[in-house]
Design an enzyme around this catalytic site. Structure first.
Site, PDB file in Angstrom:
ATOM      1  N   ASP A 117       0.843  -1.185   0.000  1.00  0.00           N
ATOM      2  CA  ASP A 117       0.000   0.000   0.000  1.00  0.00           C
ATOM      3  C   ASP A 117       0.884   1.242   0.000  1.00  0.00           C
ATOM      4  O   ASP A 117       1.998   1.205  -0.542  1.00  0.00           O
ATOM      5  CB  ASP A 117      -0.950  -0.027   1.199  1.00  0.00           C
ATOM      6  N   HIS A 163      -3.970   5.962   3.157  1.00  0.00           N
ATOM      7  CA  HIS A 163      -4.596   4.736   2.658  1.00  0.00           C
ATOM      8  C   HIS A 163      -3.933   3.494   3.256  1.00  0.00           C
ATOM      9  O   HIS A 163      -4.612   2.581   3.757  1.00  0.00           O
ATOM     10  CB  HIS A 163      -4.502   4.726   1.134  1.00  0.00           C
ATOM     11  N   SER A 207     -11.117  -1.184  -0.961  1.00  0.00           N
ATOM     12  CA  SER A 207      -9.840  -1.055  -0.255  1.00  0.00           C
ATOM     13  C   SER A 207     -10.009  -1.299   1.234  1.00  0.00           C
ATOM     14  O   SER A 207      -9.105  -1.808   1.895  1.00  0.00           O
ATOM     15  CB  SER A 207      -9.259   0.353  -0.451  1.00  0.00           C
TER      16      SER A 207
END
Length: 774
Positions: free
Chosen positions: A147, A224, A552
């Site tokens: 990520d 994220h 996600s």
């Protein structure tokens, strides 16, 4: 001098780019001088010899080892063999013609795709008998996260109570910009690396030339990666909320699992990830000793084939799964349209997103004393009765009241609440609220498609979302009176009845555009309004935590559950774990009613929306039977897809040839049966493995799709101490005399304790076509 950006504009740009964690599509297949030279399975176990061979091969084309060393970007030497290098077209062509080279392809860019969700999934820490406790909360399992990196200071990554790092761990923690390996890694974050050479070769300019903050290290500037890592394996952190909403204890699915961070995505243009970097991360992760890999990243439509290294994920995950590492990927956020699911290879566990049984009702009281309910994340002071306006269109312009094109120049907005309508799905509430706020408005009501994903507006500005029906009622009220008024009350949090989970609007749907007979997605998990850790740079965070939505966010939920299953059943293969999740999943919500799928209109969810269903981790711990698969089964699939023998041989690391008669893709040993084109009667084969008590008898229960006849032979399976695996045949025929869409049913093996359910999806096609021969 650099132009200055106002805080509101910064947040606006940030949200448009990041899309609140929702975007997961590849955007670029740009021509570049970086090429990936893929050589397939590694020929020997000595990484030094493999790396030397790569330099030797490159030197034969570029003229010397010195030049080769300068052009080499990565050497892949642990999980598979190959390298990435800066090459001209001519050099790439010369390499492609050398013996042993499977393919030379350009680098490509990919993009990125909590307090209630774990209780919703039945993993309350207060319950003494669930998988959370039986697996010791994933203690000893290592989750690798591909990520945007990690924000190590978050309390979610504290290591209190954790024992020593597992002795089998071979990975490393690497220092860099604002990241100190000695202090930022611990017994929770046991490894941290970053990979950027492949991306920089595509980007073509220095990292700091972007307006977006970034760190040349494993530190996360986007948020994220921190969000997904904390969702998969974050530690317990009590009394967390988002502006007072969704209060509770934040934790990961496997709170005692260890995290290995592989930063392969960069906070530029919304989050970019290069295939060359991801392949190197796969190579290292295989060497390091991870048990599970979590990737909230994907490719784009049209998809690359399963043996095309430009995908980066399908190839790397094949080598990982071949070594017993489960790979969990997001299904993407291009829903609710069909054929939009990504990460479709059968060895990948592809995850769709659902809502939970939590809602955020927000009262809207009109001047006629009628109260309607919208949803929002509004925790500011109540907006007492004030003016309510709708920008009416005039002349040929019909867009004045459209949220994405608000025209407020002829509307008195100052001090008023604005109503607008939109058909767009993402972030329009935030964008429109910024326009209204700058015009002096005090609130926004957005009428849109029904969906539960919410947008957080800055500075407690109320942007309340309603469906078209309620929006139309409000508009009729505005048009019916000369002085429309409205009162906006703060949001509340409710859980349980009457809120029921649904497949999220944005979640990508099947069938697979590559292989419709391979059901995708596989499983569904919460992915809407998920509260988890983020970076200190996140403009929408509250106390280090933020709400994000997308597949996600669903992906690390499954990664955490897989870690628990791996701790409980260390010898189960990735396919066995997938099967256990798939065949035990929920098709109904807590209320017992069927699960719906958000869309236009909402409908009952089917296997193309949610795969097996919403994950039921406690049932998955004891599934009874599993549909297991190994490398041989995946080769069966590759041959059924008519992929090149040479490419399959290199993928395997040994010479092999597919049979002259192409095998049927319908016989791949999946825990589902999907027939995209049923013309006549067809018989397929499945094999189940008993993973429960040695002596048990299962009987088949069939719910046939409408107009479809199903028979199973044998319809009774008897296992004992010597019989662990049994194969059975399923014959499917139809009474339909016309081409149809898909009809759905199920085949369930029941023994009084376990119910092993496989969905059936059948579409009839009477007229002969050029479709693949199954």
């Amino acid at each position: 001098m650099r132009n200055q950006m106002s805080p509101s504009m910064f947040v606006l740009v940030y949200l448009i780019l990041v899309l609140n964690g929702q975007s997961i599509t590849t955007i670029a297949k740009a021509r570049s001088n970086v090429r990936i030279v893929y050589l397939g399975e590694k020929p020997r176990d000595d990484p030094k010899l493999i790396q030397d061979s790569h330099h030797d091969m490159l030197a034969t084309v570029v003229g010397s080892k010195e030049i080769a060393s300068g052009l080499m970007v990565y050497s892949y030497k642990h999980g598979f063999s190959g390298f990435a290098a800066k090459l001209t077209e001519s050099q790439a062509q010369q390499l492609a013609e050398l013996p042993g080279v499977v393919r030379v392809i350009p680098n490509s860019l990919h993009k990125l795709q909590t307090t209630r969700s774990w209780d919703f999934l039945g993993l309350s820490p207060q319950s003494p008998n669930n998988i959370l406790h039986n697996s010791k909360m994933g203690d000893g399992v290592i989750i690798g996260v591909f990520d945007t990196g990690i924000w190590p200071e978050s309390k979610s990554f504290g290591d209190d109570g954790l024992g020593p790092v597992p002795s089998r761990w071979k990975g490393i923690c690497i220092s860099g910009d604002k990241f100190n390996a000695t202090t930022n890694c611990n017994k929770k974050i046991i490894g941290a690396r970053s990979y950027i050479d492949g991306f920089l070769a595509e980007y073509g300019q220095p990292l700091n030339s972007s307006r977006d903050r970034e760190y040349l290290s494993p530190r996360d500037a986007n948020g994220h990666g921190t969000h997904t890592a904390s969702t998969a394996g974050g530690s317990f952190v009590g009394n967390v909320s988002f502006r007072g909403l969704a209060t509770g204890t934040v934790r990961g699915g496997a709170p005692r699992a260890r995290l290995a961070i592989y930063k392969v995505c960069w906070n530029i243009l919304g989050g970019q990830c290069a295939a060359a970097d991801m392949l190197k991360a796969f190579d290292d992760a295989i060497h390091d000793g991870v048990d599970v890999l979590s990737l909230s990243i994907g490719s784009s439509i049209p998809l690359f084939s399963d043996v095309d290294e430009r995908d980066g994920i399908a190839t790397g995950s094949f080598h990982a799964v071949a070594r017993g590492i489960a790979v969990v990927c997001g299904a993407a956020n291009d829903g609710p349209s069909a054929y939009t699911v990504h990460n479709t290879a059968p060895w990948i566990l592809s995850v769709a997103a659902s809502t939970t049984d939590r809602a955020f009702p927000t009262p809207i009281t009109l001047g006629n004393n009628k109260t309607l309910l919208g949803q929002a994340l509004f925790t500011g002071k109540e907006i007492d009765f004030t003016g309510l306006v709708y920008p009416e269109s005039t002349g040929l312009d019909s867009t004045a009241g459209s949220c994405e094109a608000l025209k407020l120049d002829k509307t008195s907005v100052a001090g008023n609440v604005v109503l607008c309508f939109t058909s767009m799905a993402r972030q329009i509430s935030f964008i429109a609220s910024t326009v209204v706020q700058e015009a002096g408005g005090v609130g926004l009501i957005v009428a849109k498609h029904p969906r539960d994903i919410l947008t957080s507006c800055v500075a407690d500005f109320p942007c309340i979302e309603v469906d078209y029906e309620i929006g139309t009622q409000i508009l009729f009220y505005i048009r019916s009176t000369g002085n429309p008024l409205v009162k906006l009350s703060p949001t509340k949090t409710i859980v349980g009845m009457p809120v029921s989970p649904k497949v999220a609007y944005f979640s990508s749907r099947g069938p697979s555009s590559i292989a419709p007979a391979i059901l995708k997605p596989d499983i569904t998990a919460p992915g809407a309004n998920i509260l988890a850790a983020t970076t200190a740079l996140d403009p929408l965070m509250d106390g280090g935590y933020a709400m994000r939505s997308g597949t996600s966010m669903a992906t690390p939920h499954i990664s955490g559950i897989v870690a628990l299953l791996k701790a409980l059943h260390p010898n189960w293969s990735p396919a066995a774990i997938k099967s256990a999740l798939f065949t035990t999943a929920w098709q109904t919500g807590p209320s017992g009613l069927p699960i719906f799928a958000e869309g236009s209109p909402q409908k009952l969810a089917n296997p193309f929306d949610f795969g097996g269903g919403i994950a039921n981790p406690n049932k998955a711990a004891d599934p009874g039977l599993v549909y297991d698969m190994g490398t041989t089964d995946y080769i069966h699939y590759l041959c059924a897809m008519a992929y090149n023998n040479s490419a399959i041989s290199r993928l395997m690391g040994q010479s092999m040839a597919c049979p002259s008669k192409k095998p049927s893709i319908l016989d791949v040993n999946l825990p589902s049966i999907t027939i995209p084109s049923l013309r006549d009667s067809i018989t397929i084969t499945r094999t189940v493995t008993n993973v429960a008590t040695s002596k048990s008898i299962y009987r088949a229960v069939i719910e046939p799709p409408f107009g479809i006849m199903i028979s199973v032979n044998p319809n009774v399976l008897e296992f004992n101490s010597t019989v662990k695996k049994i194969s059975f045949r399923v014959t499917i025929s139809t009474t339909h005399k016309v081409n149809t869409g898909y009809y759905f049913g199920s085949l369930t093996w029941i023994n009084g304790v376990h119910a092993v359910r496989s969905p059936l999806s059948v579409r009839t096609e009477v007229l002969q076509s050029n479709a693949a021969d199954y």
